[in-house]
Write a protein that holds these residues in place. Structure first.
Motif, PDB file in Angstrom:
ATOM      1  N   THR A 296       7.012 -48.211 -13.472  1.00 23.32           N
ATOM      2  CA  THR A 296       8.151 -48.106 -14.382  1.00 23.32           C
ATOM      3  C   THR A 296       7.686 -48.167 -15.838  1.00 23.32           C
ATOM      4  O   THR A 296       8.181 -47.432 -16.690  1.00 23.32           O
TER       5      THR A 296
ATOM      6  N   ALA B 107       8.038 -45.252 -18.844  1.00 27.40           N
ATOM      7  CA  ALA B 107       8.895 -45.526 -20.003  1.00 27.40           C
ATOM      8  C   ALA B 107       8.469 -44.678 -21.192  1.00 27.40           C
ATOM      9  O   ALA B 107       7.280 -44.465 -21.421  1.00 27.40           O
ATOM     10  N   ARG B 108       9.465 -44.234 -21.946  1.00 26.39           N
ATOM     11  CA  ARG B 108       9.170 -43.440 -23.133  1.00 26.39           C
ATOM     12  C   ARG B 108       9.388 -44.230 -24.408  1.00 26.39           C
ATOM     13  O   ARG B 108       8.866 -43.873 -25.452  1.00 26.39           O
TER      14      ARG B 108
ATOM     15  N   ARG C 187      10.039 -48.305 -26.272  1.00 26.10           N
ATOM     16  CA  ARG C 187       9.736 -49.733 -26.144  1.00 26.10           C
ATOM     17  C   ARG C 187      10.894 -50.518 -25.529  1.00 26.10           C
ATOM     18  O   ARG C 187      10.686 -51.424 -24.735  1.00 26.10           O
ATOM     19  N   HIS C 188      12.120 -50.181 -25.883  1.00 26.75           N
ATOM     20  CA  HIS C 188      13.257 -50.941 -25.362  1.00 26.75           C
ATOM     21  C   HIS C 188      13.396 -50.812 -23.846  1.00 26.75           C
ATOM     22  O   HIS C 188      14.020 -51.642 -23.197  1.00 26.75           O
ATOM     23  N   GLU C 189      12.802 -49.790 -23.244  1.00 23.39           N
ATOM     24  CA  GLU C 189      12.847 -49.634 -21.791  1.00 23.39           C
ATOM     25  C   GLU C 189      11.974 -50.676 -21.084  1.00 23.39           C
ATOM     26  O   GLU C 189      12.153 -50.944 -19.900  1.00 23.39           O
TER      27      GLU C 189
ATOM     28  N   ASP D 149      11.934 -53.880 -21.813  1.00 26.66           N
ATOM     29  CA  ASP D 149      12.641 -55.154 -21.740  1.00 26.66           C
ATOM     30  C   ASP D 149      13.202 -55.412 -20.347  1.00 26.66           C
ATOM     31  O   ASP D 149      13.135 -56.531 -19.839  1.00 26.66           O
ATOM     32  N   ALA D 150      13.749 -54.389 -19.699  1.00 24.82           N
ATOM     33  CA  ALA D 150      14.331 -54.563 -18.369  1.00 24.82           C
ATOM     34  C   ALA D 150      13.257 -54.896 -17.330  1.00 24.82           C
ATOM     35  O   ALA D 150      13.511 -55.666 -16.397  1.00 24.82           O
TER      36      ALA D 150
END
Length: 117
Positions: A22, A26-27, A29-31, A33-34
């Motif tokens: 995952t 991710a593209r 940075r905020h992705e 966090d999950a």
């Protein structure tokens, strides 16, 4: 953070593999966090800036080289010899420049056109 969590036994290898996939997909940075939300200290560290990291790395390298030169490092004889020779050449160059005064003015033709004595 994933390696730390896996090493502490909080994540299985399958969970680490799934989360790593995952993360690489991710593209933004905020992705991330999950993926890291349920881990302690889940905040994604920002880039480190300033001189502190640079000075820390320089001090670490100096300590490693000093340990190598004094024979306490795990490096081979060839690296130790190279560091000693490089140190001697650097000190000799600085001494030559200081004694001879090349750094503070034109001497021995430095800075003058050819043919003008």
């Amino acid at each position: 953070m994933l390696r730390t969590a896996a090493g502490e036994g909080r994540l299985s290898l399958d969970e680490v593999e799934e989360r790593t996939t995952t993360i690489y997909a991710a593209r933004f940075r905020h992705e991330l966090d999950a993926v890291l939300a349920d881990l302690p200290h889940a905040a994604v560290p920002g880039p480190v800036s300033g001189w502190r990291p640079v000075l820390a790395l320089a001090a670490q390298q100096f300590a490693t080289d000093f340990a190598t030169v004094t024979g306490r490092g795990g490096a081979g004889t060839l690296r130790r010899l190279f560091l000693i020779v490089a140190s001697i050449l650097a000190l000799a160059s600085m001494l030559l420049f200081a004694v001879h005064g090349i750094a503070d003015g034109p001497h021995h033709g430095f800075g003058r056109p050819f043919g003008h004595d």
